[in-house]
Scaffold this motif. Structure first.
Motif, PDB file in Angstrom:
ATOM      1  N   SER A   7       0.852  -1.186   0.000  1.00 29.20           N
ATOM      2  CA  SER A   7       0.000   0.000   0.000  1.00 29.20           C
ATOM      3  C   SER A   7       0.887   1.235   0.000  1.00 29.20           C
ATOM      4  O   SER A   7       1.278   1.735   1.064  1.00 29.20           O
ATOM      5  N   PRO A   8       1.248   1.743  -1.154  1.00 31.87           N
ATOM      6  CA  PRO A   8       2.192   2.849  -1.208  1.00 31.87           C
ATOM      7  C   PRO A   8       1.583   4.165  -0.750  1.00 31.87           C
ATOM      8  O   PRO A   8       0.409   4.445  -1.000  1.00 31.87           O
ATOM      9  N   ALA A   9       2.396   4.970  -0.061  1.00 29.06           N
ATOM     10  CA  ALA A   9       2.010   6.329   0.291  1.00 29.06           C
ATOM     11  C   ALA A   9       2.655   7.266  -0.707  1.00 29.06           C
ATOM     12  O   ALA A   9       3.807   7.092  -1.084  1.00 29.06           O
ATOM     13  N   MET A  10       1.916   8.263  -1.145  1.00 28.86           N
ATOM     14  CA  MET A  10       2.460   9.193  -2.130  1.00 28.86           C
ATOM     15  C   MET A  10       3.406  10.167  -1.468  1.00 28.86           C
ATOM     16  O   MET A  10       3.259  10.517  -0.293  1.00 28.86           O
ATOM     17  N   ALA A  11       4.423  10.611  -2.223  1.00 27.51           N
ATOM     18  CA  ALA A  11       5.335  11.636  -1.739  1.00 27.51           C
ATOM     19  C   ALA A  11       4.603  12.968  -1.665  1.00 27.51           C
ATOM     20  O   ALA A  11       3.509  13.143  -2.224  1.00 27.51           O
ATOM     21  N   ALA A  12       5.226  13.920  -0.962  1.00 26.19           N
ATOM     22  CA  ALA A  12       4.578  15.216  -0.748  1.00 26.19           C
ATOM     23  C   ALA A  12       4.326  15.953  -2.058  1.00 26.19           C
ATOM     24  O   ALA A  12       3.270  16.559  -2.250  1.00 26.19           O
ATOM     25  N   ASP A  13       5.288  15.907  -2.976  1.00 27.77           N
ATOM     26  CA  ASP A  13       5.149  16.588  -4.265  1.00 27.77           C
ATOM     27  C   ASP A  13       4.833  15.582  -5.360  1.00 27.77           C
ATOM     28  O   ASP A  13       5.286  14.441  -5.324  1.00 27.77           O
ATOM     29  N   CYS A  14       4.058  16.031  -6.317  1.00 25.97           N
ATOM     30  CA  CYS A  14       3.790  15.216  -7.499  1.00 25.97           C
ATOM     31  C   CYS A  14       4.519  15.854  -8.675  1.00 25.97           C
ATOM     32  O   CYS A  14       4.223  16.983  -9.075  1.00 25.97           O
ATOM     33  N   ILE A  15       5.501  15.140  -9.210  1.00 23.45           N
ATOM     34  CA  ILE A  15       6.333  15.664 -10.284  1.00 23.45           C
ATOM     35  C   ILE A  15       5.639  15.376 -11.615  1.00 23.45           C
ATOM     36  O   ILE A  15       5.345  14.224 -11.932  1.00 23.45           O
ATOM     37  N   ARG A 133      15.525   2.451 -16.929  1.00 18.92           N
ATOM     38  CA  ARG A 133      14.385   2.617 -17.829  1.00 18.92           C
ATOM     39  C   ARG A 133      13.095   2.568 -17.015  1.00 18.92           C
ATOM     40  O   ARG A 133      12.897   1.650 -16.205  1.00 18.92           O
ATOM     41  N   VAL A 134      12.220   3.546 -17.233  1.00 16.47           N
ATOM     42  CA  VAL A 134      10.961   3.600 -16.493  1.00 16.47           C
ATOM     43  C   VAL A 134       9.809   3.761 -17.486  1.00 16.47           C
ATOM     44  O   VAL A 134       9.634   4.836 -18.058  1.00 16.47           O
ATOM     45  N   PRO A 135       9.028   2.713 -17.699  1.00 15.09           N
ATOM     46  CA  PRO A 135       7.803   2.867 -18.490  1.00 15.09           C
ATOM     47  C   PRO A 135       6.654   3.279 -17.562  1.00 15.09           C
ATOM     48  O   PRO A 135       6.468   2.691 -16.499  1.00 15.09           O
ATOM     49  N   GLN A 136       5.886   4.269 -17.944  1.00 14.08           N
ATOM     50  CA  GLN A 136       4.822   4.753 -17.058  1.00 14.08           C
ATOM     51  C   GLN A 136       3.564   5.055 -17.850  1.00 14.08           C
ATOM     52  O   GLN A 136       3.584   5.736 -18.872  1.00 14.08           O
ATOM     53  N   GLY A 137       2.437   4.553 -17.337  1.00 17.55           N
ATOM     54  CA  GLY A 137       1.143   4.855 -17.918  1.00 17.55           C
ATOM     55  C   GLY A 137       0.563   6.145 -17.345  1.00 17.55           C
ATOM     56  O   GLY A 137       1.189   6.804 -16.508  1.00 17.55           O
ATOM     57  N   PRO A 138      -0.630   6.520 -17.767  1.00 10.52           N
ATOM     58  CA  PRO A 138      -1.261   7.749 -17.253  1.00 10.52           C
ATOM     59  C   PRO A 138      -1.480   7.678 -15.742  1.00 10.52           C
ATOM     60  O   PRO A 138      -1.700   6.613 -15.174  1.00 10.52           O
ATOM     61  N   GLY A 139      -1.379   8.846 -15.093  1.00 10.70           N
ATOM     62  CA  GLY A 139      -1.638   8.921 -13.665  1.00 10.70           C
ATOM     63  C   GLY A 139      -0.360   8.895 -12.830  1.00 10.70           C
ATOM     64  O   GLY A 139       0.750   8.873 -13.356  1.00 10.70           O
ATOM     65  N   PRO A 140      -0.528   8.885 -11.494  1.00 19.58           N
ATOM     66  CA  PRO A 140       0.631   8.943 -10.596  1.00 19.58           C
ATOM     67  C   PRO A 140       1.244   7.566 -10.324  1.00 19.58           C
ATOM     68  O   PRO A 140       0.557   6.551 -10.311  1.00 19.58           O
ATOM     69  N   MET A 141       2.548   7.559 -10.101  1.00 18.59           N
ATOM     70  CA  MET A 141       3.276   6.365  -9.654  1.00 18.59           C
ATOM     71  C   MET A 141       4.292   6.810  -8.595  1.00 18.59           C
ATOM     72  O   MET A 141       4.995   7.794  -8.788  1.00 18.59           O
TER      73      MET A 141
END
Length: 335
Positions: A7-15, A133-141
């Motif tokens: 259950s990940p907690a998000m960091a304070a900033d969203c880059i 290498r970081v593949p990322q879909g839409p939204g936050p990770m």
């Protein structure tokens, strides 16, 4: 390696990540926590809400020499409606161990491990810095990073597009190779002059330049890639060993240049004894330290090298002042 769902907690900033990404230093948007006892795991840092995360407010991450592990977290928000592949960079080659935890499609984590304690083949991209290498879909990770190192911990965390990386590669690599090429030309020039003149000063200077070039080659990450890609132990011990060898060679050169002879050779009776014994002690200490650097703790050997270099610079400066202002030395300048 894939870990089960957490259950990940998000960091304070969203880059923000979008198609305009070029090169972005995200160090100011990183949260970190110190693990003094080396007990934290990915499960702990993602699920324990009592942990006190700190915000990094500097353009780089600098903890100096430390015995602690450090955990970092940051959240990347893909603001587009499409998948974007990008690169994460840690720009300090001497870091010993790096673990990057990337969220996967099952809500778990994929672990990527590298560092100069591991073979060069462990790197995601074969480059002097650490690139993932970081593949990322839409939204936050939200990503997690664990750093542990006997060497100093000082680096930047950068996001790059593939095109930005290629541009940098083609712009920077020629400059590096020009620098190393010029250093080798200088060393060969001095060694060639030694063969012609039999003047030992050129011999010492030529090998000093070679040793310095090897040290820079290792610090910049090139040696791990081209000279000893599978010798992780030597990659770490090479820095203090080569630094001690540099002190040894530059002391020999300065002694020769100022006309200082070893204690067992007949001396100028007017020369103070301190200027005879100091270079000899520095030479002996540097050789002992070079040998010790292969068997003692790397951090301790680096500290000893720094102390020896400081003492050597001080002694060389005093010897130079004496040679310049109190007597005319039988040096190269007087021949």
């Amino acid at each position: 390696v894939t870990l089960p769902a957490l259950s990940p907690a998000m960091a304070a900033d969203c880059i923000i990540l979008d198609e305009t990404l070029n090169t972005k230093n995200i160090s100011r948007s990183i949260d970190y926590i110190e693990d003094k006892n080396h007990t934290l795991t990915i499960k702990t840092v993602t699920e324990d809400n009592s942990l006190a995360w700190n915000k990094n407010n500097k353009p780089d991450i600098n903890f100096g020499y430390t015995h602690s592990d450090y955990w970092f977290r940051f959240t990347i928000c893909n603001s587009t409606e499409k998948n974007i592949s990008w690169l994460l960079e840690i720009d300090f080659p001497p870091i010993d161990r790096i673990e990057l935890y990337l969220p996967d499609t099952t809500a778990g984590y994929v672990i990527k491990r590298t560092g100069d304690f591991l073979p060069f083949d462990s790197r995601d991209i074969k480059y002097i810095n650490y690139l993932f290498r970081v593949p990322q879909g839409p939204g936050p990770m939200t990503f997690y990073l664990k750093i542990s190192s006997i060497d100093s911990i000082i680096f930047k965390i950068n996001m790059l597009s593939y095109s930005a990386f290629l541009d940098r590669f083609h712009n920077d690599m020629p400059l590096y190779w020009i620098f190393f090429g010029l250093m080798m030309i200088m060393s060969l020039y001095n060694l060639g002059y030694f063969i012609i003149t039999r003047d030992s000063g050129y011999f010492y200077l030529g090998f000093f330049i070679i040793t310095y070039t090897l040290l820079e080659f290792n610090l910049k990450g090139f040696a791990s890639q081209y000279l000893w890609p599978h010798a992780a132990w030597w990659t770490n011990h090479a820095n203090p060993f080569l630094a001690a060898l540099m002190v040894f060679l530059i002391t020999l050169f300065l002694s020769d240049f100022t006309g200082i002879k070893m204690p067992w050779i007949r001396q100028d009776p007017n020369r103070p004894a301190i200027f005879i014994w100091l270079p000899f002690l520095a030479i002996a200490a540097s050789l002992v330290l070079a040998a010790l650097s292969l068997i003692i703790n790397i951090r301790h050997s680096l500290m000893l090298v720094y102390a020896l270099a400081f003492c050597n610079i001080t002694g060389a400066s005093l010897s130079g002042i004496y040679a310049a202002y109190f007597r005319i030395p039988p040096s190269h300048q007087a021949r």
